[in-house]
Design a protein around this motif. Structure first.
Motif, PDB file in Angstrom:
ATOM      1  N   GLY A 166      -6.521  -0.833 -12.972  1.00  0.00           N
ATOM      2  CA  GLY A 166      -5.173  -0.595 -12.754  1.00  0.00           C
ATOM      3  C   GLY A 166      -4.696  -0.449 -11.419  1.00  0.00           C
ATOM      4  O   GLY A 166      -3.412  -0.515 -11.372  1.00  0.00           O
ATOM      5  N   ASP A 167      -5.546  -0.194 -10.441  1.00  0.00           N
ATOM      6  CA  ASP A 167      -4.798   0.053  -9.069  1.00  0.00           C
ATOM      7  C   ASP A 167      -5.833  -0.916  -7.919  1.00  0.00           C
ATOM      8  O   ASP A 167      -5.938  -0.731  -7.095  1.00  0.00           O
ATOM      9  CB  ASP A 167      -5.270   1.484  -8.592  1.00  0.00           C
ATOM     10  N   HIS A 168      -5.972  -2.177  -8.582  1.00  0.00           N
ATOM     11  CA  HIS A 168      -6.594  -3.064  -7.699  1.00  0.00           C
ATOM     12  C   HIS A 168      -5.626  -4.243  -7.609  1.00  0.00           C
ATOM     13  O   HIS A 168      -5.214  -5.328  -8.603  1.00  0.00           O
ATOM     14  CB  HIS A 168      -7.803  -3.664  -8.433  1.00  0.00           C
ATOM     15  N   LEU A 169      -4.743  -4.397  -6.471  1.00  0.00           N
ATOM     16  CA  LEU A 169      -3.699  -5.559  -6.491  1.00  0.00           C
ATOM     17  C   LEU A 169      -4.350  -6.455  -5.158  1.00  0.00           C
ATOM     18  O   LEU A 169      -4.814  -6.121  -4.465  1.00  0.00           O
ATOM     19  CB  LEU A 169      -2.483  -4.807  -5.633  1.00  0.00           C
ATOM     20  N   VAL A 170      -4.066  -7.716  -5.678  1.00  0.00           N
ATOM     21  CA  VAL A 170      -4.685  -8.976  -4.968  1.00  0.00           C
ATOM     22  C   VAL A 170      -3.561  -9.905  -4.419  1.00  0.00           C
ATOM     23  O   VAL A 170      -2.924 -10.257  -5.399  1.00  0.00           O
ATOM     24  CB  VAL A 170      -5.908  -9.785  -5.722  1.00  0.00           C
TER      25      VAL A 170
ATOM     26  N   ALA B 266       0.893  -1.037  -0.054  1.00  0.00           N
ATOM     27  CA  ALA B 266      -0.047  -0.024  -0.201  1.00  0.00           C
ATOM     28  C   ALA B 266       0.830   1.249  -0.061  1.00  0.00           C
ATOM     29  O   ALA B 266       0.552   2.297  -0.874  1.00  0.00           O
ATOM     30  CB  ALA B 266      -0.919  -0.050   1.317  1.00  0.00           C
ATOM     31  N   LEU B 267       1.893   1.281   0.819  1.00  0.00           N
ATOM     32  CA  LEU B 267       2.706   2.394   1.011  1.00  0.00           C
ATOM     33  C   LEU B 267       3.622   2.682  -0.406  1.00  0.00           C
ATOM     34  O   LEU B 267       3.637   3.707  -1.003  1.00  0.00           O
ATOM     35  CB  LEU B 267       3.740   2.259   2.107  1.00  0.00           C
ATOM     36  N   ARG B 268       4.123   1.704  -0.955  1.00  0.00           N
ATOM     37  CA  ARG B 268       4.704   1.812  -2.048  1.00  0.00           C
ATOM     38  C   ARG B 268       3.904   2.064  -3.450  1.00  0.00           C
ATOM     39  O   ARG B 268       4.478   3.015  -4.229  1.00  0.00           O
ATOM     40  CB  ARG B 268       5.358   0.306  -2.568  1.00  0.00           C
ATOM     41  N   ALA B 269       2.633   1.745  -3.296  1.00  0.00           N
ATOM     42  CA  ALA B 269       1.811   2.204  -4.334  1.00  0.00           C
ATOM     43  C   ALA B 269       1.467   3.594  -3.974  1.00  0.00           C
ATOM     44  O   ALA B 269       1.744   4.255  -5.237  1.00  0.00           O
ATOM     45  CB  ALA B 269       0.387   1.546  -4.151  1.00  0.00           C
ATOM     46  N   VAL B 270       1.375   4.367  -3.007  1.00  0.00           N
ATOM     47  CA  VAL B 270       1.254   5.797  -3.237  1.00  0.00           C
ATOM     48  C   VAL B 270       2.720   6.468  -3.298  1.00  0.00           C
ATOM     49  O   VAL B 270       2.776   7.490  -3.917  1.00  0.00           O
ATOM     50  CB  VAL B 270       1.193   6.166  -1.504  1.00  0.00           C
TER      51      VAL B 270
END
Length: 363
Positions: free
Chosen positions: A341-345, A321-325
């Protein structure tokens, strides 16, 4: 002693203009020295820093952050700060933030959707780099619509909404989702019980309106369908993700539907409460009743017997989550370009320990 002029605040706190005037330089020069992002002469740095010490000047980090400089801050909103599972997500966020020199704030929602929405709005007003929401969402339209509005408002303010452990918001909403295979984990765990021969399973999925609980219940139901075993809705008990609910739900079920041979708990903490209720009734785990959990927090391996459960990579979810930001800020990304595009599972898996065995013969 020289006197400060009107640039000092009414409360007596020195401003950057005070520092510039005392040092005989421009405000821009003071800003360059304090930010450390521009080359300045050693003489200028010493002169400015001496005045900073003399005036006890404190940089307004919040104002610098709003201006695009300073230390980025992420707000972590969590239901209960003592909840073990999402405390591990917060640990992952904070650890990844620290590596980047970022700050983390933690707020608690108290399982109140109105408070959660109010905190998201407050963090938007404070100009944080991102708001990271942990845990299941509330599945009703007004909540989803308001959260989507806040996501767009955060985006317009240069911030970003990150949802961790919950489904993405519907429609073209500028938010990142870091989820895990919640339903798949419940399917695998229910399948484990069914393959051991259990047919009457007490299911404690969580609050009925929480998306987390809904996914875990769906996963269990799918497993029963796949095995061709009838699923009894009368063996479902909704409630909080805490020890007390696990205890009370099993205690009630032992009076109302005592023929269950296994308990599928929505969390490891719920499983611990359920285990104690079984013992209080004179039943052994797993000899009389098998029990499984969900989360794989440290408690699971500390119980006696050690708990079979679903492992969720909570700490890794926080880091992701932090890396995505951070990646978004570094790349200057704007509104997301696609629904996925911004949905990581992230994956889940069953951890087999000692709390399950085939059902005992009924006399």
């Amino acid at each position: 002693m020289s006197q400060r002029k009107a640039t000092t605040s009414d409360a007596g706190r020195a401003t950057i203009r005070d520092v510039a005037e005392r040092a005989g330089v421009s405000v821009a020069s003071v800003s360059r020295v304090l930010s450390g992002n521009y080359p300045v002469s050693e003489e200028l740095r010493r002169r400015v820093m001496k005045v900073v010490r003399d005036l006890d000047y404190v940089t307004n980090a919040h104002a610098r952050s709003l201006a695009g400089g300073g230390t980025p801050t992420v707000a972590i909103l969590i239901n209960n700060i003592t909840g073990a599972a999402f405390a591990h997500v917060a640990k992952g966020v904070e650890g990844a933030a620290t590596l980047r020199g970022w700050l983390s704030l933690v707020g608690t929602t108290g399982d109140d959707p109105e408070r959660e929405l109010a905190l998201v709005n407050l963090m938007r007003q404070q100009g944080v780099a991102a708001v990271i929401l942990l845990g299941g969402a509330y599945d009703y339209d007004e909540y989803q619509l308001r959260m989507a509005r806040f996501a767009r408002s955060l985006d317009a303010a240069g911030s970003h909404l990150v949802l961790v452990g919950r489904p993405p918001l519907e429609g073209d909403v500028p938010a990142t989702t870091v989820d895990y295979d919640n339903e798949g984990g419940a399917y695998a765990m229910a399948s484990h019980l069914l393959s051991a021969g259990h047919r009457r399973v007490l299911v404690l999925p969580g609050h009925a309106e929480l998306t987390t609980a809904q996914g875990r219940l769906r996963g269990a139901q799918r497993a029963f369908e796949a095995y061709g075993v009838p699923f009894d809705p009368g063996l479902v008990r909704h409630g909080r993700y805490d020890y007390e609910h696990g205890y009370e739900a099993v205690e009630t079920a032992l009076h109302e539907t005592p023929d269950f041979t296994a308990v599928l708990a929505g969390t490891d903490v719920v499983a611990a409460g359920a285990m104690q209720a079984l013992r209080a009734a004179g039943l052994r785990v797993p000899e009389d009743v098998s029990i499984v959990g969900y989360d794989d927090i440290p408690l699971a391996s500390q119980l006696t017997p050690q708990l079979t459960t679903v492992h969720v990579p909570y700490e890794e979810m926080g880091r992701v989550a932090l890396r995505a930001v951070a990646d978004r800020r570094e790349s200057g990304a704007g509104r997301r370009k696609s629904a996925d595009g911004d949905h990581l599972v992230l994956g889940t898996h069953v951890v087999v320990r000692n709390s399950v065995q085939p059902p005992a013969p009924r006399g």
